[in-house]
Enzyme design. Sequence first.
Site, mmCIF file in Angstrom:
data_model
loop_
_atom_site.group_PDB
_atom_site.id
_atom_site.type_symbol
_atom_site.label_atom_id
_atom_site.label_comp_id
_atom_site.label_asym_id
_atom_site.label_seq_id
_atom_site.Cartn_x
_atom_site.Cartn_y
_atom_site.Cartn_z
ATOM 1 N N CYS A 59 0.911 -1.162 -0.116
ATOM 2 C CA CYS A 59 0.011 -0.017 -0.010
ATOM 3 C C CYS A 59 0.883 1.165 -0.141
ATOM 4 O O CYS A 59 1.724 1.544 0.823
ATOM 5 C CB CYS A 59 -0.975 0.125 1.385
ATOM 6 S SG CYS A 59 -1.696 1.550 1.384
ATOM 7 N N CYS A 103 -3.256 7.577 -2.224
ATOM 8 C CA CYS A 103 -4.525 7.806 -2.672
ATOM 9 C C CYS A 103 -5.566 8.527 -1.942
ATOM 10 O O CYS A 103 -6.434 9.141 -2.576
ATOM 11 C CB CYS A 103 -5.117 6.418 -3.181
ATOM 12 S SG CYS A 103 -5.099 5.126 -2.041
ATOM 13 N N THR A 131 -3.996 5.784 6.996
ATOM 14 C CA THR A 131 -2.790 5.208 5.971
ATOM 15 C C THR A 131 -1.987 6.434 5.603
ATOM 16 O O THR A 131 -2.387 7.307 5.039
ATOM 17 C CB THR A 131 -3.527 4.608 4.992
ATOM 18 O OG1 THR A 131 -4.427 3.570 5.432
ATOM 19 C CG2 THR A 131 -2.485 4.137 3.963
ATOM 20 N N GLU A 181 -0.272 2.347 8.979
ATOM 21 C CA GLU A 181 -1.602 3.064 9.738
ATOM 22 C C GLU A 181 -1.003 3.707 11.040
ATOM 23 O O GLU A 181 -0.126 3.178 11.925
ATOM 24 C CB GLU A 181 -2.505 2.086 9.735
ATOM 25 C CG GLU A 181 -3.262 1.990 8.637
ATOM 26 C CD GLU A 181 -2.698 1.206 7.458
ATOM 27 O OE1 GLU A 181 -1.760 0.299 7.819
ATOM 28 O OE2 GLU A 181 -2.864 1.158 6.035
ATOM 29 N N HIS A 231 -12.745 6.207 -3.059
ATOM 30 C CA HIS A 231 -11.684 5.310 -2.484
ATOM 31 C C HIS A 231 -12.009 3.808 -2.700
ATOM 32 O O HIS A 231 -11.115 2.892 -2.716
ATOM 33 C CB HIS A 231 -11.690 5.543 -1.002
ATOM 34 C CG HIS A 231 -10.355 5.210 -0.326
ATOM 35 N ND1 HIS A 231 -8.982 5.569 -0.842
ATOM 36 C CD2 HIS A 231 -9.951 4.657 0.927
ATOM 37 C CE1 HIS A 231 -8.215 5.175 -0.259
ATOM 38 N NE2 HIS A 231 -8.474 4.817 0.885
ATOM 39 N N TYR A 234 -9.293 0.936 -4.758
ATOM 40 C CA TYR A 234 -8.999 -0.576 -4.505
ATOM 41 C C TYR A 234 -9.142 -1.554 -5.893
ATOM 42 O O TYR A 234 -8.591 -2.637 -5.607
ATOM 43 C CB TYR A 234 -9.909 -0.979 -3.564
ATOM 44 C CG TYR A 234 -9.585 -0.642 -1.982
ATOM 45 C CD1 TYR A 234 -9.412 0.615 -1.742
ATOM 46 C CD2 TYR A 234 -9.430 -1.576 -0.956
ATOM 47 C CE1 TYR A 234 -8.953 1.002 -0.494
ATOM 48 C CE2 TYR A 234 -9.080 -1.252 0.367
ATOM 49 C CZ TYR A 234 -8.570 0.092 0.571
ATOM 50 O OH TYR A 234 -8.341 0.370 1.790
ATOM 51 N N CYS A 286 -5.141 -0.310 -6.779
ATOM 52 C CA CYS A 286 -3.981 -0.891 -6.039
ATOM 53 C C CYS A 286 -3.839 -2.180 -5.646
ATOM 54 O O CYS A 286 -2.800 -2.672 -5.695
ATOM 55 C CB CYS A 286 -3.961 0.291 -4.979
ATOM 56 S SG CYS A 286 -5.227 -0.039 -3.697
ATOM 57 N N GLU A 301 -6.860 -4.643 4.829
ATOM 58 C CA GLU A 301 -7.240 -3.330 4.389
ATOM 59 C C GLU A 301 -8.373 -3.500 3.219
ATOM 60 O O GLU A 301 -9.190 -2.756 3.036
ATOM 61 C CB GLU A 301 -6.038 -2.454 3.750
ATOM 62 C CG GLU A 301 -6.493 -0.991 3.246
ATOM 63 C CD GLU A 301 -4.853 -0.348 3.194
ATOM 64 O OE1 GLU A 301 -4.121 -0.334 3.888
ATOM 65 O OE2 GLU A 301 -4.684 -0.276 1.940
#
Lengths: 104, 486
Positions: free
Chosen positions: B99, B103, B190, B256, B291, B295, B298, B446
Site C-alpha cells: 500500500c 490515494c 494510512t 497506519e 476510495h 481498490y 492498487c 485493508e
Amino acid sequence: MKIRIKYCGGCNSGYDRVKFVKLIAKAYKDMKGEDLSLAYFDAEDIAAGLMVCGCSVCCPDREDIKDGLYPWYVITNSSFNYFSMDEAEVIKKVVDAISKGERR
Amino acid sequence: MMTAQEYIESLRNLRPRKIYLLGEKVENPVDHPMIRPSINCCAMTYKLAELPEYQDIMTAKSALTGNTINRFVHLHQSTEDLIKKVKMLRLVGQMTGACFQRCVGMDALNAVWSTTYEIDQKYGTNYHERFKQYLIEWEEKDWTVDGCMTDPKGNRSLPPSKQADPDLYVHIVEKRSDGIVVRGAKMHQTGIINSHEILVMPTMSLSLEEADYAVCFAVPSDDPSLIYIYGRQSCDTRKLEKTTVDVGNIKYGGQEAIVIFNDTFVPWERVFMCGETDFAGMLVERFAGYHRQSYGGCKVGNGDVLIGAAAAIAEYNGVAKASHIKDKIIEMVHLNETLYSCGIACSAEGRKTPAGNYLIDIMLANVCKQNVTRYPYEIARLAQDIAGGIVATMPSDADFKSPEIGHWCNKFMIGDAKYSAEERQRMLRLIETMTMGAIAVGYLTESMHGAGSPQAQRILIQRYANLEAKKALARRICGIDEDNLL
C-alpha cells in the site's frame, strides 16, 4: 415554446423518461398557460434543450451535442444540471429554466 | 513536481513530531527501519512521475493552473482521468507490492472539491474558494496529504453526540474570530506519518444536533498539538533484524497510525465545513466512493505481484506444469482482473459534478470494493496452496546463513535445481508477507475494512439498487403491466 429533447440511450434507466418529459410538459402548461412543443431534432425556433438521462452518468452530455444556439439543461428524475433534488423540484427547475431560454 | 528524493528530504524538514512506536518516541521517523519501507512506498508515487515511460499515467494537466502536476494531486476532469487513476494505482501497486498510501489524499481532494461547491451553493459560504486556494498550494508543493476520516466511534449504537466521551468523534470545542479548535482522534490513518498535511472529514452522516461534528479542515502534519501512535503489523519487528530476506518485501510496506487532535487550532482559511450537517453524508459517500474505486487499482497491482510469486514458486517447486496448478493460477488471474474490471467500469461510468470535477459511479464503485473484500483472500489462499506448507515453517534467514547449519538449510530447501535455495526462500517469504505478514495488513485486512467494511458497501448497493425500476421491468415482461412497444 418549443424545446429540443435529447434522450440518453436508455441502457439502464432508473425511471420512465418519456413519462417524465410528459410531466414536464404538463407542468409547463399548468404554470405558464401554454403548450410546450417538443422537437427531437434541431430546428430554427428552439428556445432550450433538455438532455433527459436515465441515470446519473448523463452520457449524452457532450459538447458536440450541446453545440446549438440555445441553452441546454441536463436532467434525470433526481437531478438538474448534476445537483441532486427530488422529482418535483427537478420539474420546477426545468420549467423555470426553459421559460428563460433565449437563443444565442 | 517533487522528485522521490526531494519528497524524502521534505519529510526530514518537518518540525519535530510526537510519534510513538513500540512505546517509545521516534525522533527520526524517516530512517526508522520499521517506518522507512512505507516512506519508500509513498516515494514511488513521486519516482514514477519522474520517469518518461510512466508520465502519461503519472502526471496530468492541472485544472487550476494549467501546470503539469502529479496525478495524485489532480482534480479528475473526465472519465478518462478516472480510468487513468485506476491504471496509475495498479502500476504503483505492481511496483511496490504494498500500500503506497497516497490515494487517500487524492480521493479526499476530489470529494471535498465537489462537496464544498454544493455547500456554498446552498448556504452562501465560501468554503470552495478556500479549498481552491489550499488545493493550488497542494498542487504546487506536490504534497502527500492524508485524507483523514475514520473516528474511534466508541459505542457504535450511539451517535457522536450521545457518546459517554465526546472526543470519540472529532469535534469543534471552540469557535474563535480567527478559527476553530478541534479535539478527538482518527484511527487507521494510512500514510499519515509520511504526509505533509492532514485533510480531516466527518466519518458519517450527521443529524442537526451534531453540528460540532460536521467539520472538515486541513492542518500541517507537524502541527505541535498532534500526537501519533504507530500501528503494529504482523511480523513488523522482522524489519529490525540484520537480514532483510525474512521481511519478504524488502524495500516497501504500508503504514497506519492513530492521530490525536489534542485541542488543535485551525485557522478559518483551512476550514471547509463547519456545522453543515446535511452535507456530511455527501462528503463521506463521495470520499468512500472514490476510495472504493481506488481498490480496483492498487489491490490489483498487489495481486499481480502475488500471482507472479505463486507462478514463480510453482516453477521453483517443479510443479508448474501440473494442470491443477495452472488452473489455480488462472483462477487467481480471473479474480484479479475481475477487480480491475470493476475499477475501470465505475470510472468509465463516472459523471460530472456541479463543481466540474468527475465522480465515479457510486453503485459500481461499491460493487468493486465489495468484491475487493473477498477476492484477495481467495487469491491469497490459492497462493498459499501453491506455495506449500513451507511458506509457514521455513527456517529463518539467520539459519540459512549460519556457519553451523546453513548448509543443511540450503541442502533441504532446494526444489527444482535450476533455482537456488535462496530464490525459493525469498519467493516464499514474499508470499508469506503478502498473505499473513506485514503486507497482508494492506493486501487483506485493508481490502476488508479500508474505505469501509463490507456492510458499508451493501448499504450503498441497496440504496442505489432502484428495485422499483426492476420490478417495473418484471411487471411488463410477465404481462401485469402493458407492453406498449410491440
